[in-house]
Enzyme design. Structure first.
Site, PDB file in Angstrom:
ATOM      1  N   HIS A 166      -2.205   7.323  -4.729  1.00  0.00           N
ATOM      2  CA  HIS A 166      -2.496   6.122  -3.957  1.00  0.00           C
ATOM      3  C   HIS A 166      -2.368   4.915  -4.870  1.00  0.00           C
ATOM      4  O   HIS A 166      -2.807   4.942  -6.023  1.00  0.00           O
ATOM      5  CB  HIS A 166      -3.904   6.198  -3.378  1.00  0.00           C
ATOM      6  CG  HIS A 166      -4.483   4.860  -3.020  1.00  0.00           C
ATOM      7  ND1 HIS A 166      -5.403   4.209  -3.816  1.00  0.00           N
ATOM      8  CD2 HIS A 166      -4.256   4.043  -1.963  1.00  0.00           C
ATOM      9  CE1 HIS A 166      -5.731   3.066  -3.263  1.00  0.00           C
ATOM     10  NE2 HIS A 166      -5.056   2.923  -2.138  1.00  0.00           N
TER      11      HIS A 166
ATOM     12  N   SER B 101       0.846  -1.186   0.000  1.00  0.00           N
ATOM     13  CA  SER B 101       0.000   0.000   0.000  1.00  0.00           C
ATOM     14  C   SER B 101       0.883   1.238   0.000  1.00  0.00           C
ATOM     15  O   SER B 101       1.820   1.336   0.800  1.00  0.00           O
ATOM     16  CB  SER B 101      -0.917   0.010   1.227  1.00  0.00           C
ATOM     17  OG  SER B 101      -1.715   1.171   1.245  1.00  0.00           O
TER      18      SER B 101
ATOM     19  N   HIS C 130      -4.525   8.412 -16.812  1.00  0.00           N
ATOM     20  CA  HIS C 130      -5.566   7.477 -17.240  1.00  0.00           C
ATOM     21  C   HIS C 130      -5.145   6.689 -18.477  1.00  0.00           C
ATOM     22  O   HIS C 130      -5.472   5.492 -18.598  1.00  0.00           O
ATOM     23  CB  HIS C 130      -6.880   8.221 -17.480  1.00  0.00           C
ATOM     24  CG  HIS C 130      -7.671   8.441 -16.237  1.00  0.00           C
ATOM     25  ND1 HIS C 130      -8.563   7.518 -15.756  1.00  0.00           N
ATOM     26  CD2 HIS C 130      -7.668   9.478 -15.353  1.00  0.00           C
ATOM     27  CE1 HIS C 130      -9.103   7.969 -14.633  1.00  0.00           C
ATOM     28  NE2 HIS C 130      -8.581   9.159 -14.364  1.00  0.00           N
TER      29      HIS C 130
END
Length: 294
Positions: free
Chosen positions: A129, A115, A162
């Site tokens: 993130h 993480s 993206h």
């Protein structure tokens, strides 16, 4: 006897396969952690910063543990954490009801993952993130994703991110990107404010196509792709100056980030419900945030 012997062999084979897969996944999460940390330190060096990651090993009561890698007060990152963990044991009765592959008779689990949450110093670089994980109960699956939260408007930056996620998804399944982008948009939404947390990315859970190597390969590709595009975004924007007003916008955006992670984030909930390390669970919180009054 031959029938029972055959059943034993078959069960042992499945067990052995799962154990081998656990080792491969856990090893990859550790390797990816090392690659990311080296890359981020090199970015700090590009701005003549001596900031380093500090590591802390923790053990979980009940089985397993992990390692926190935290860099603070850099010239690129105000705070960035890259955590790995492998935990196992038995879910509580309450939490087991929410997890596939558990029952009253078998609430055992194994979970391993990485993480990352990065809070850059510059408001021109988005908060980022990324996490990927493998979970095993009586079933097994992968989950994870990557997303960014820009503070200042930058259409090209968002498109680049993206496009990188789509390119990664398309290599494995051309339906993945639209599906996982939609999952991300719906998941990373601050319901009490009726607004998205950021500019999105991809998010997936319970990924099991019955082709483990394919799913594991996709999981690895998500981590590698994230590191590549986010490093590129940092390099393009890390030398820009900023105003006090732009910094204040960043701090307010961080406040929204805190709200989401404490109220809605599944990883935070999973960590708390399985007795994880509090420092690792709350690593995602920024060092400074603001909530201005009306």
């Amino acid at each position: 006897m031959k029938i029972f012997h055959g059943l034993f062999q078959n069960n042992f084979s499945v067990y052995s396969q799962i154990e081998e897969r656990k080792v491969l996944a856990e090893r990859w999460f550790r390797d990816l952690r090392d690659i990311i940390c080296r890359n981020f330190v090199n970015l700090e060096r590009d701005l003549h910063s001596s900031a380093e990651f500090e590591r802390k090993i923790w053990q979980r009561n009940g089985g397993g543990g992990g390692e926190i890698s935290l860099l603070t007060n850099g010239r690129v990152f105000e705070k960035v954490g890259v955590n790995i963990s492998t935990v196992y044991g038995t879910f509580s009765q309450e939490f087991a009801e929410e997890i596939p592959g558990t029952s009253n008779d078998n609430r055992e689990f194994w979970a391993s993952g990485i993480s990352l949450v990065a809070h850059p110093l510059s408001p021109h670089i988005p908060t980022a993130h990324m996490n990927t994980r493998m979970i095993v109960t009586q079933k097994s699956w992968f989950g994870g994703g990557a997303d960014i939260t820009p503070c200042l408007s930058n259409i090209q930056l968002v498109e680049d991110f993206h496009n990188a996620m789509k390119k990664t998804c398309d290599k494995y399944n051309r339906r993945y990107y639209n599906c996982f982008k939609k999952e991300c948009d719906e998941y990373f939404f601050i319901r009490h404010r009726n607004e998205p947390r950021g500019a999105g990315g991809i998010f997936y859970d319970y990924l099991n196509t019955n082709k483990w190597n394919h799913d594991f390969g996709f999981n690895r590709a998500v981590g590698e792709s994230f590191l590549s595009i986010y490093s590129s975004i940092i390099k393009q924007n890390m030398t820009f100056g900023w105003t006090e007003g732009e910094k204040e916008i960043q701090l307010q955006k961080r406040g929204r980030y805190v709200e989401f992670n404490l109220l809605y984030d599944r990883g935070t909930r999973f960590g708390l419900m399985t007795g994880g390390n509090i420092d690792a669970i709350l690593m995602s919180l920024p060092p400074i945030a603001t909530w201005p009054g009306k």
